[in-house]
Design an enzyme around this catalytic site. Structure first.
Site, short mmCIF file in Angstrom:
data_model
loop_
_atom_site.label_atom_id
_atom_site.label_comp_id
_atom_site.label_asym_id
_atom_site.label_seq_id
_atom_site.Cartn_x
_atom_site.Cartn_y
_atom_site.Cartn_z
N GLU A 144 8.31 1.28 -1.78
CA GLU A 144 7.28 2.03 -1.57
C GLU A 144 7.41 3.41 -2.27
O GLU A 144 8.26 3.97 -1.77
CB GLU A 144 6.73 1.87 -0.07
CG GLU A 144 5.43 2.62 0.29
CD GLU A 144 4.90 1.97 1.44
OE1 GLU A 144 5.39 1.03 2.15
OE2 GLU A 144 4.19 2.79 2.00
N ARG A 145 6.31 3.72 -2.86
CA ARG A 145 6.18 5.26 -3.32
C ARG A 145 7.70 5.34 -4.25
O ARG A 145 8.33 6.46 -4.37
CB ARG A 145 6.46 6.33 -2.39
CG ARG A 145 5.06 6.14 -1.40
CD ARG A 145 3.99 5.83 -1.96
NE ARG A 145 2.88 5.73 -1.08
CZ ARG A 145 1.76 5.23 -1.31
NH1 ARG A 145 1.36 4.98 -2.69
NH2 ARG A 145 0.61 5.04 -0.66
N GLU A 270 -0.20 4.32 10.99
CA GLU A 270 -0.50 3.58 9.82
C GLU A 270 -0.35 2.10 9.83
O GLU A 270 -0.07 1.31 9.06
CB GLU A 270 0.17 4.03 8.51
CG GLU A 270 -0.20 5.36 8.03
CD GLU A 270 0.38 5.96 6.88
OE1 GLU A 270 1.29 5.31 6.41
OE2 GLU A 270 -0.22 6.97 6.53
N ARG A 303 9.82 8.72 14.04
CA ARG A 303 9.12 9.69 13.47
C ARG A 303 7.80 10.07 14.13
O ARG A 303 7.18 9.32 14.86
CB ARG A 303 8.60 8.91 12.13
CG ARG A 303 9.73 8.76 11.34
CD ARG A 303 9.54 7.54 9.99
NE ARG A 303 9.08 8.75 8.87
CZ ARG A 303 8.01 8.34 8.35
NH1 ARG A 303 6.90 7.64 8.47
NH2 ARG A 303 7.64 9.19 7.05
N ARG A 320 -6.64 15.69 11.43
CA ARG A 320 -5.34 14.90 11.11
C ARG A 320 -4.15 15.75 11.40
O ARG A 320 -3.18 15.48 11.89
CB ARG A 320 -5.44 14.29 9.85
CG ARG A 320 -4.11 13.55 9.41
CD ARG A 320 -4.14 12.88 8.06
NE ARG A 320 -2.90 12.42 7.69
CZ ARG A 320 -2.62 11.68 6.40
NH1 ARG A 320 -3.62 11.01 6.06
NH2 ARG A 320 -1.40 11.34 6.33
N ASP A 349 0.87 15.60 4.78
CA ASP A 349 1.75 14.51 4.25
C ASP A 349 2.55 14.83 2.79
O ASP A 349 1.87 14.36 1.98
CB ASP A 349 0.65 13.12 3.89
CG ASP A 349 1.65 11.83 3.67
OD1 ASP A 349 2.75 12.02 3.65
OD2 ASP A 349 0.88 10.84 3.31
N GLU A 371 12.00 16.30 7.81
CA GLU A 371 11.89 15.15 6.79
C GLU A 371 11.23 15.68 5.63
O GLU A 371 10.17 16.27 5.66
CB GLU A 371 10.87 14.01 7.51
CG GLU A 371 10.98 12.83 6.44
CD GLU A 371 10.24 11.62 6.97
OE1 GLU A 371 10.43 11.13 7.99
OE2 GLU A 371 9.26 11.29 6.32
N GLU A 377 5.92 11.31 -4.54
CA GLU A 377 4.69 10.64 -4.46
C GLU A 377 3.53 11.68 -4.70
O GLU A 377 2.43 11.24 -5.26
CB GLU A 377 4.64 10.43 -2.73
CG GLU A 377 3.41 9.84 -2.65
CD GLU A 377 3.22 9.31 -1.12
OE1 GLU A 377 4.18 9.41 -0.38
OE2 GLU A 377 2.17 8.88 -0.76
N GLU A 486 1.47 23.11 -9.00
CA GLU A 486 0.58 23.57 -7.84
C GLU A 486 -0.60 24.22 -8.58
O GLU A 486 -1.83 24.09 -8.35
CB GLU A 486 1.17 24.46 -7.04
CG GLU A 486 0.23 25.14 -6.08
CD GLU A 486 0.97 26.29 -5.08
OE1 GLU A 486 1.75 26.97 -5.50
OE2 GLU A 486 0.37 26.59 -4.12
O1 GCW Z 1 2.96 9.56 2.54
C1 GCW Z 1 2.81 8.48 3.20
C2 GCW Z 1 2.67 7.34 2.26
C3 GCW Z 1 2.93 5.90 2.64
C4 GCW Z 1 4.21 6.06 3.67
C5 GCW Z 1 3.89 7.05 4.83
C6 GCW Z 1 4.91 7.40 5.63
C7 GCW Z 1 5.95 4.58 4.15
O2 GCW Z 1 1.68 7.03 1.41
O3 GCW Z 1 3.37 5.12 1.66
O4 GCW Z 1 4.58 4.98 4.15
O5 GCW Z 1 3.31 8.44 4.15
O6 GCW Z 1 5.53 8.38 5.49
O7 GCW Z 1 5.37 6.62 6.82
#
Ligand code: GCW
Length: 654
Positions: A144-145, A270, A303, A320, A349, A371, A377, A486
């Protein structure tokens, strides 16, 4: 296995042919011996060796002053150079391992190293989190990513038989001081859940590949494991049967992997299961797992990425950015000692630019893990050359309580974790220059005061040797690349504006009417998110002073975060003197020009680096340039059409 283009520690070092003595018995010392042999050093058994490793307590024998070794911790070392001989005095065997890599770094630089280097990691926990799936996920793929091919651990439904690549990886990580790796995605699907049980023998093989390099393995687990794997009717953390299930599962893991590191958990986030389903909070959930792990010395990385991902875009109250703080700050002090609350650096994010998350300073009685995201991504998918160390340094240097208070690096007491960026790609990271990000992350996790440019020098020397033109060229490509990225993407801290799902390339309104809570609210008059206490969502009030007031006021909010905190007219004047709209046009034109400059810098290195590597980077750079143009034109056009305000300099906008 296809040929692997090595990352750092590739070249020949001037150490070849020198003699070595390693005193002491430990498997990590054996790793030092083996690695040194691979680098052409010759082991001898007398005190006359050119390079000597000695426990700190005995270092006096080699004329190393007590002051240099006093109080060295288990991962610490001192390198002393006297009369043509190098002595590494180590606190513990891990210190010898890290000392060896320091010696290699110094050798690669071909510069005079100082007579004594004393080194200790700034933090005990230095972790990488892989978002690797065991089975290929229909949407997210194997990783993933991930932008570097398949997983080095898993291949289409199983743990790989051949883990040679993992062993090489572990060595590279040891060289940058990483000591913990979580091997699977925090989104734990049905197949991946079974790593905890059925797959333990195979997971133990991965742990065995990491162990010689001082790295402990962690697993991401599903909070619903008792149901998914144990057939239980509930996963309620206060249920005695659930607790027993976890106790037994954990005991089993330690039977197979005695130095197992612990769990990483994404809960109530999520779509992942969590304690909310049972009316429990995140402290209840985390502590339940922590109590199962504690007797074995294990940790829970829990997390804080918890928010409502099914928001209604019409609802302007829900923010959010507030969510993690609202959920976690009230729980401060309730987490067990072996729980680390893992917080993304920003409230949203992993955006190119966000303020630092207010959750970190809010939880003074909790071990908070910072983190970061090494995988790109939101910073160009390893197609764009973007060196992230300058961004990380800004984050680590942030002083949440003002100039007299500690840096964020000190406030986050639970160490550092980051999402990894490697795969089974021949260059490990897709874009060969993205290796520099992995390297820099490890070095900053070890010492957050290192200068990104110096870290880059180290990486260049270890990877490409000491050719001055190569060094200059790579600096020209990477030094300001984060700011360049940026410049041509979302302006002034407003975030997102990326294509939904895959997050690559511009889509100004891609998320504007979606449930994900990532809006910019641009209309014909202005843009930005009002997060003030006075008239907005109140997010700015989650910061301690001086930041709450600094962000609240238009007079003091830094330009680069203006639109994260305020909704302003396009004609609003920045501290820089430019209007918002003119800033948007200018930075987007400049950003593309800078990318053009970078492409030329790289082209000039033809012949100075390996041709295949040069080709790979060039190919990525054509895409970077195409993409930067796409960003420039979409963003500029969108805002010209919305605002009706022309570019002062009359450049072409569509
Ligand atoms: O950045 C987002 C991503 C998801 C990711 C989520 C997370 C693993 O788009 O793909 O899932 O955060 O950090 O949990």
């Amino acid at each position: 296995m296809t040929s692997i283009h090595p990352m750092w520690l590739t070249g020949d070092t001037p150490l070849r042919g020198r003699t070595l003595q390693v005193m002491g018995e430990h498997r990590l010392l054996d790793s030092v011996r083996a690695d040194a042999a691979e680098h052409g050093l010759r082991h001898v058994d007398d005190d006359g060796a050119d390079l000597v490793f000695v426990p700190a307590a005995d270092a006096g024998r080699f004329a190393v002053a007590d002051a240099h070794v006093d109080g060295l911790g288990p991962e610490g070392f001192a390198v002393a150079r006297t009369d043509g001989r190098t002595v590494v005095a180590y606190g513990g065997a891990a210190g010898a391992l890290y000392g060896w890599f320091q010696v290699l770094r110094d050798a690669a630089a071909h510069e005079d190293a100082p007579p004594v280097t004393r080194c200790e990691p700034e933090r005990e926990l230095r972790m990488l989190d892989h978002w690797d799936n065991v089975a290929v996920h229909p949407v997210m793929g194997q990783v993933e990513r991930g932008y570097a091919g398949g997983s080095i651990f898993f291949d289409d439904g199983r743990v790989r038989e051949d883990l040679t690549r993992v062993e090489r990886y572990a060595r590279l990580l040891a060289a940058i001081g990483i000591n913990r790796v979580a091997i699977n995605n925090v989104n734990v699907h049905a197949r991946e859940a079974r790593l905890l049980t059925d797959d333990l023998p195979a997971v133990a093989r991965i742990a065995a590949a990491l162990r010689p390099w001082g790295i402990r393995l962690h697993l991401s687990v599903s909070f619903a494991s008792p149901m998914l794997l144990g057939g239980m009717p509930t996963a309620d953390p206060l249920d005695a049967g659930v607790q027993q299930w976890w106790d037994a599962a954990v005991a089993h893991v330690y039977g197979a992997i005695p130095d197992f590191g612990g769990f990483v958990v994404k809960a109530d986030s999520e779509g992942q299961p969590g304690p909310f389903a049972y009316g429990r909070d995140h402290a209840d959930g985390a502590n339940m797992l922590a109590r199962a792990l504690a007797p074995h010395g294990g940790l829970v990385h829990w997390r804080a990425f918890v928010y409502n991902h099914r928001q209604d875009w019409r609802d302007r109250k829900t923010d959010r950015a507030r969510a993690a703080y609202d959920h976690f700050a009230p729980l401060d002090g309730r987490f067990d000692d072996n729980v680390l609350v893992q917080v993304k650096y920003g409230p949203l994010d992993f955006q190119t630019r966000e303020p630092v998350s207010p959750v970190i300073p809010a939880m003074r009685d909790t071990r908070v893990t910072l983190e970061l995201q090494v995988t790109q991504e939101y910073t160009g998918h390893q197609r764009h050359a973007v060196y992230l160390a300058p961004q990380w340094r800004e984050i680590l240097d942030f002083r949440p309580f003002g100039d007299d208070g500690p840096r964020l690096a000190e406030v986050a007491r639970g160490g550092m974790a980051a999402v990894a960026n490697v795969g089974d790609d021949a260059y490990w990271t897709g874009h060969p220059l993205a290796q520099a990000n992995l390297y820099a992350y490890g070095r900053l996790a070890w010492d957050s005061t290192l200068d990104p440019a110096v870290i880059l020098d180290e990486w260049i020397a270890l990877t490409f040797g000491t050719d001055a033109a190569v060094r200059r060229g790579i600096h020209a490509v990477l030094d300001d690349s984060w700011l360049t990225y940026e410049a041509h993407t979302a302006p002034l801290g407003v975030c997102f504006m990326v294509n939904p799902h895959h997050h690559y390339g511009p889509s100004v309104d891609g998320y504007e009417y979606s449930p994900w809570g990532t809006y910019h609210f641009a209309d014909r008059d202005g843009i930005g998110v009002d997060r003030t206490v006075a008239t907005g969502t109140g997010f700015a009030g989650q910061y301690p002073e001086p930041w709450a007031s600094t962000y609240e006021s238009l007079d003091t909010v830094p330009d680069e975060l203006l639109l994260f905190f305020h909704h302003v007219p396009y004609t609003h004047r920045l501290h820089s003197g430019r209007t918002v709209i003119q800033h948007i046009y200018d930075t987007h034109f400049e950003g593309v020009q800078r990318v053009e400059g970078v492409v030329a810098e790289w082209a000039a290195l033809r012949g100075a680096v390996d041709d295949a590597l040069h080709d790979r980077v060039s190919e990525r750079m054509s895409e970077q340039l195409r993409s930067a143009l796409e960003w420039r034109d979409q963003i500029n056009t969108y805002f010209l059409r919305k605002s009706g305000i022309a570019d002062e300099r009359g450049r072409e906008i569509y």
